[in-house]
Design an enzyme around this catalytic site. Sequence first.
Site, PDB file in Angstrom:
ATOM      1  N   ASP A 474       0.832  -1.205   0.000  1.00 55.61           N
ATOM      2  CA  ASP A 474       0.000   0.000   0.000  1.00 55.61           C
ATOM      3  C   ASP A 474       0.868   1.257   0.000  1.00 55.61           C
ATOM      4  O   ASP A 474       2.085   1.207   0.269  1.00 55.61           O
ATOM      5  CB  ASP A 474      -0.887  -0.045   1.267  1.00 55.61           C
ATOM      6  CG  ASP A 474      -2.160   0.770   1.129  1.00 55.61           C
ATOM      7  OD1 ASP A 474      -2.286   1.519   0.154  1.00 55.61           O
ATOM      8  OD2 ASP A 474      -3.022   0.653   2.028  1.00 55.61           O
ATOM      9  N   ASP A 544     -10.758   2.283  -2.900  1.00 57.61           N
ATOM     10  CA  ASP A 544     -11.246   2.055  -1.542  1.00 57.61           C
ATOM     11  C   ASP A 544     -12.763   2.059  -1.514  1.00 57.61           C
ATOM     12  O   ASP A 544     -13.367   1.738  -0.486  1.00 57.61           O
ATOM     13  CB  ASP A 544     -10.713   3.137  -0.593  1.00 57.61           C
ATOM     14  CG  ASP A 544      -9.319   2.793  -0.106  1.00 57.61           C
ATOM     15  OD1 ASP A 544      -8.867   1.669  -0.361  1.00 57.61           O
ATOM     16  OD2 ASP A 544      -8.681   3.660   0.516  1.00 57.61           O
TER      17      ASP A 544
HETATM   18  C1  DGJ Z   1      -5.748   2.064   2.119  1.00 57.23           C
HETATM   19  C2  DGJ Z   1      -6.168   0.849   1.338  1.00 57.23           C
HETATM   20  O1  DGJ Z   1      -6.694   1.240   0.122  1.00 57.23           O
HETATM   21  C3  DGJ Z   1      -7.163   0.041   2.158  1.00 57.23           C
HETATM   22  O2  DGJ Z   1      -7.610  -1.048   1.410  1.00 57.23           O
HETATM   23  C4  DGJ Z   1      -6.501  -0.392   3.425  1.00 57.23           C
HETATM   24  O3  DGJ Z   1      -5.460  -1.288   3.148  1.00 57.23           O
HETATM   25  C5  DGJ Z   1      -5.986   0.819   4.171  1.00 57.23           C
HETATM   26  N1  DGJ Z   1      -5.140   1.644   3.343  1.00 57.23           N
HETATM   27  C6  DGJ Z   1      -5.220   0.408   5.390  1.00 57.23           C
HETATM   28  O4  DGJ Z   1      -4.660   1.484   6.022  1.00 57.23           O
END
Ligand code: DGJ
Length: 725
Positions: A474, A544
Amino acid sequence: MNKTLKPLFACLFSGLICTGAAAAEPQVINIKTDGSSMVMSVTSDGEVLFHHFGGRIDDATPVTGIKSYRRTDHGTDNLAYSTMGGRNFREPALRVTHADGDMNTELRYVSHTTRTLADTNVTRTVIKLTDTNQALDVELFYTAYAEENVITTHAVIRNREKGSIVLHSFYSSSLPVKARSYLLTHLYGAWARESQVDHTLLTHGSKSIESRKQVRTTHTENPAFMITLDSESFDENYGEVIAGALAWSGNFRLNFEVDEFNVLNILAGANPYASDYTLGAGESFTTPEMIYTYSSEGAGGASRHLHDWARNYGVWHGHTYAPTLLNSWEGAYFTFDAKTLTEMIDDAADMGLEMFVLDDGWFGNKYPRNDSNAGLGDWQVNAKKLPEGIDYIASYAHQKGMKFGIWFEPEMISPDSDLYRAHPDWCIHIPGRMQVESRHQLVLDLSRKEVREYIIDAVSAAMERGNVDYVKWDMNRNMNMLHSDGLDSAHQKELNHRYILGLYEILEAVTSRFPDVLFESCAGGGGRFDFGMMHYMPQAWCSDDTDAFMRCRIQYGTSMVFPVSTMGAHVSAVPNHQMGRSTPLATRAAVAMGGTYGYELDLTRLPKEELDEIRRLNEKVKALQPLLLYGEFYRLCSPFEGNKTAFMSVSEDRREAVVTHVYGPAEPNRQPVLLPLRGLDAEKEYRDVESGRVYGGDELMTHGLTIPRAWGDYMATQFHLVAVD
Ligand code: DGJ
């Protein structure tokens, strides 16, 4: 030295076999795929001019004889790699200040070679150019993928001058195109609504799409485009389309300039914005790879070319099976202990899922990661939450016959972390200026070797301890306040470029050390959805936003460029955590089947009927995975044009297809939809597995499949069609 002879001279010295720049008859360079050609020619004074990117021409004649209506014929306007200098007034691909202060560059042909690579589907042409007056060479690389109808290109710039030169612009390619009109299609958006589709008719002047956010580059624009030629309307199935995508994860810029002669010049590459690059004597600079395709079958054809190329060449492990999974994020967020996780694993195993992924929140001791305030950089398991370690959770999943995955955000550092206490200078910051945090975190300076080494070691150690099968990589902020303690003042503007090269070096090291681990990239969702990342990681988290109806748009847009196999898509709880919207489970599942399928919710909260339904869905997904992920993808109905979405995947032998149709919010007096299908065999008959009804392939494609009226909001229907022998 006579300027026009110099290229020939250089060629003789380099020992290459070439006919030379001053040949009486212009040479033609015709780079071909099965269905397309890029044609260039060398003029008598050594300029390499671009003439054609379109349908395949077997024997292209020299410039004056080419009758292509997309011919560009305005002197230096159609240089194969435009520079600032000579008679060029357009924005150039290459802008250099030479060691002696000269700002002009005029490239002339030296030689070119074409060879077929070990994979005989791939042919590489290298055109060598040199400046008429300075010791500066440029090599243009064109790699043609015959079956996929894709041609990729990049440039290598070599400084043979006595001192340093400064590169102000260093695009990967410049592509002149001539047509009656140009309709630009591109992807725009924001966090949680990525990959929205925009169309705009190009008028005279310039239009650019770009990123200056340094690292999280694709939430707002994506470095990819389509140009529909000679038509003012976008068409999925008909007409000529040129599409391109840049394999680069940093700042990018695609500039579309229509000049006074209606010639469109496309510049594509790393963004020159505040990015001067100083190239020392004897050094060379390689630009990112630009990927082009031409389709005579509309936007859908262009997408399928890019998908084929991505799976076969562009994406690391492009044909990897994507295990169905449960991800802990929306089900537990930061609040869990070993019991929570083992129960989640039990539930996932019971549902027939194949992998459990432990998302954010598992690390940090002195500065525990219990929310987004702390812990990034300290990649040791949180002993309070998970006293028996990650390996215990991993073994628990493995004992249940499941794979185990884990989340990292390795490029970041929390000010509240042991790492920051030990190395406050490792983050990108400007001494004396206030540090700008975003999500309470700072960006590590990947241009520094010691930082890269730390990340490689820390991530590798945690992966080894956990015996992990999958990594979600990430990255959750943009980069600003650019300054590196590791660079002298002459090189500060190179930081963004060096950061991305540093990132690629880390990814190369980690993915090579763990060749069997499946990597998924993520950047607050689809903030870094590009072929640069996909060179290392075969899939990326699209957004997200897990709301099914919003996902229809996001995934539809993403599919313009990227194959289904790259798109992370999960079923989440309702009401949806990002939108507050409720959609039926069947719809959430049908939409997630348009990507790499998984769940992120607390399964214990679901009623028995839904759990039974999930078990059934998981069996279906596993059976259909190869077709869903790797079939030929057809967009049938755009969510950007109305209140419904439809798409289908067809197997290579055209014997099997899955069709998905999703309605938007309920409408009064809704009528059944007649949905013409694509890509089937007109001669074959197909049985709908669920209803048993048999349809002719010709009927399904010319008349259509009837989608029943739906009662309620966001209803999805899926058809699995199998050819009848
Ligand atoms: C952002 C990601 O897009 C989410 O899926 C998740 O992993 C969060 N970060 C965790 O902090």
